[in-house]
Write a protein that holds these residues in place. Structure first.
Motif, PDB file in Angstrom:
ATOM      1  N   THR A 104     -47.135  45.470 -41.044  1.00  0.00           N
ATOM      2  CA  THR A 104     -47.531  46.616 -40.238  1.00  0.00           C
ATOM      3  C   THR A 104     -48.443  47.533 -41.039  1.00  0.00           C
ATOM      4  O   THR A 104     -48.496  47.476 -42.256  1.00  0.00           O
ATOM      5  N   SER A 105     -49.171  48.397 -40.339  1.00  0.00           N
ATOM      6  CA  SER A 105     -50.075  49.337 -40.998  1.00  0.00           C
ATOM      7  C   SER A 105     -49.727  50.745 -40.574  1.00  0.00           C
ATOM      8  O   SER A 105     -49.096  50.973 -39.545  1.00  0.00           O
TER       9      SER A 105
ATOM     10  N   GLN B 276     -50.859  52.135 -36.962  1.00  0.00           N
ATOM     11  CA  GLN B 276     -50.544  51.230 -35.872  1.00  0.00           C
ATOM     12  C   GLN B 276     -50.210  52.001 -34.598  1.00  0.00           C
ATOM     13  O   GLN B 276     -49.336  52.867 -34.611  1.00  0.00           O
TER      14      GLN B 276
ATOM     15  N   GLU C  61     -47.189  47.783 -31.450  1.00  0.00           N
ATOM     16  CA  GLU C  61     -46.704  46.581 -32.128  1.00  0.00           C
ATOM     17  C   GLU C  61     -45.914  45.733 -31.136  1.00  0.00           C
ATOM     18  O   GLU C  61     -44.969  46.210 -30.509  1.00  0.00           O
TER      19      GLU C  61
ATOM     20  N   CYS D  91     -50.216  43.309 -33.590  1.00  0.00           N
ATOM     21  CA  CYS D  91     -50.271  44.769 -33.536  1.00  0.00           C
ATOM     22  C   CYS D  91     -51.687  45.205 -33.171  1.00  0.00           C
ATOM     23  O   CYS D  91     -52.645  44.441 -33.325  1.00  0.00           O
TER      24      CYS D  91
ATOM     25  N   ASN E  58     -54.168  48.483 -33.940  1.00  0.00           N
ATOM     26  CA  ASN E  58     -54.311  49.683 -34.754  1.00  0.00           C
ATOM     27  C   ASN E  58     -55.095  50.762 -34.017  1.00  0.00           C
ATOM     28  O   ASN E  58     -55.958  50.466 -33.186  1.00  0.00           O
TER      29      ASN E  58
END
Length: 324
Positions: free
Chosen positions: A3-4, A7, A10, A34, A36
């Motif tokens: 994950t970022s 995000q 998701e 996901c 972003n």
């Protein structure tokens, strides 16, 4: 999947099965990816791969069979899949969809001003005297004129109708838009105009887009990252430039190889896809692509289909270490 920090959405283990019994149609089967904030994510694959079904799941036009759709906005985190219809309603202004067929998505008995005003009224935006200026502003934003507001859908071309559909989606000031094959019903000469419009609006309004398409050239031009679907499952995920330069999964390579080549002097070096798409009610065991894969081996029948990260931001569902 990694994950970022930025995000927005998701998707975890998303499933959508149609029918009952021992062999339901697995339109979407354990999908993970996901989206972003501020990016355009491309969703590609053959017809029947589950692209549009995912778009309808994310906008809750249909309900998922299982999995999660985690939406992160304004410091809060909500699972869209778990929300009731009434609990999801406040989020509809944030998550909008542009449909494939603009004419079918517009009420032929309503003037365009009423089509857009309906969205404004539903979400309590631009009431009274502020409504008409807002409608005119939206029409101009998508390249139409204020006087178009008094016309009906049949008085417009396909490209103009799609612009109206975009204006209706923008009316409620969304953060996330699902564009479900918005070019497939348009003439080739008009497609580039709509693509450029979407790119401009994304930059001006800070939108996040999920762009569903089978046109790989448009995806390469418009999208920051790409998710490749086959038979309701994710085959590959990665930055657009990297995927087009060096696809990791045999299915991705086959899709890119099957795209039209403008130079007739060039020859294909990789076989095109063989056979038909298997039935989603009875998918192959192991790797679902093995029945059409040019590099199939006996191990593919029992291969682990889970996505694995082979380099930062690059994921593939092929079990081989020598995916290239």
């Amino acid at each position: 999947m990694t994950t970022s920090a930025n995000q927005l959405l998701e998707v975890r283990g998303l499933r959508k099965y149609f029918g009952s019994g021992s062999h339901p149609v697995r339109a979407v089967d354990d999908v993970n990816f996901c989206v972003n904030e501020g990016e355009t994510l491309g969703l590609v694959g053959e017809s029947g791969s589950g692209k549009s079904t995912i778009g309808r799941l994310l906008t809750r036009l249909i309900d998922p069979t299982g999995g999660q759709m985690i939406y992160r906005a304004n410091g809060a985190e909500k699972d869209l899949a778990a929300l009731s219809a009434s609990a999801y309603r406040p989020l509809r202004s944030q998550i909008q969809i542009i449909f494939q067929d603009p004419y079918a998505s517009l009420n032929p008995r309503m003037r365009i001003r009423d089509v857009i005003a309906e969205a404004l009224d539903t979400h309590g935006l631009a009431r009274g005297a502020a409504r008409t200026p807002r409608i005119h502003e939206l029409l101009q934003q998508v390249g139409l004129r204020p006087e178009h507001a008094d016309r009906f859908a049949h008085e417009f071309s396909g490209g103009q109708r799609q612009r109206i559909g975009i204006a209706r989606a923008l009316a409620v000031q969304p953060r996330f838009i699902v564009a479900d094959e918005p070019l497939s019903a348009l003439d080739v000469s008009i497609q580039a105009q709509v693509v450029n419009l979407l790119g401009t609006l994304k930059q001006e309004l800070g939108l996040t887009l999920l762009f569903i398409s089978h046109d790989l050239d448009v995806v390469e031009y418009l999208c920051d990252r790409v998710v490749v679907l086959y038979l309701g499952r994710v085959m590959e995920v990665g930055p657009t430039e990297a995927i087009y330069a060096r696809p990791l999964h045999p299915y991705t390579r086959a899709l890119l190889e099957a795209a039209p080549i403008p130079d007739p002097a060039q020859r294909r070096t990789i076989p095109l896809l063989k056979g038909d798409l298997p039935s989603p009610a009875n998918p192959p065991s192991g790797c679902v692509f093995r029945t059409r894969c040019p590099r199939v081996e006996a191990a593919c029948e029992r291969a682990d289909m889970r996505l694995r990260e082979v380099s930062p931001g690059r994921f593939t569902a092929c079990w081989r270490d020598d995916s290239q």
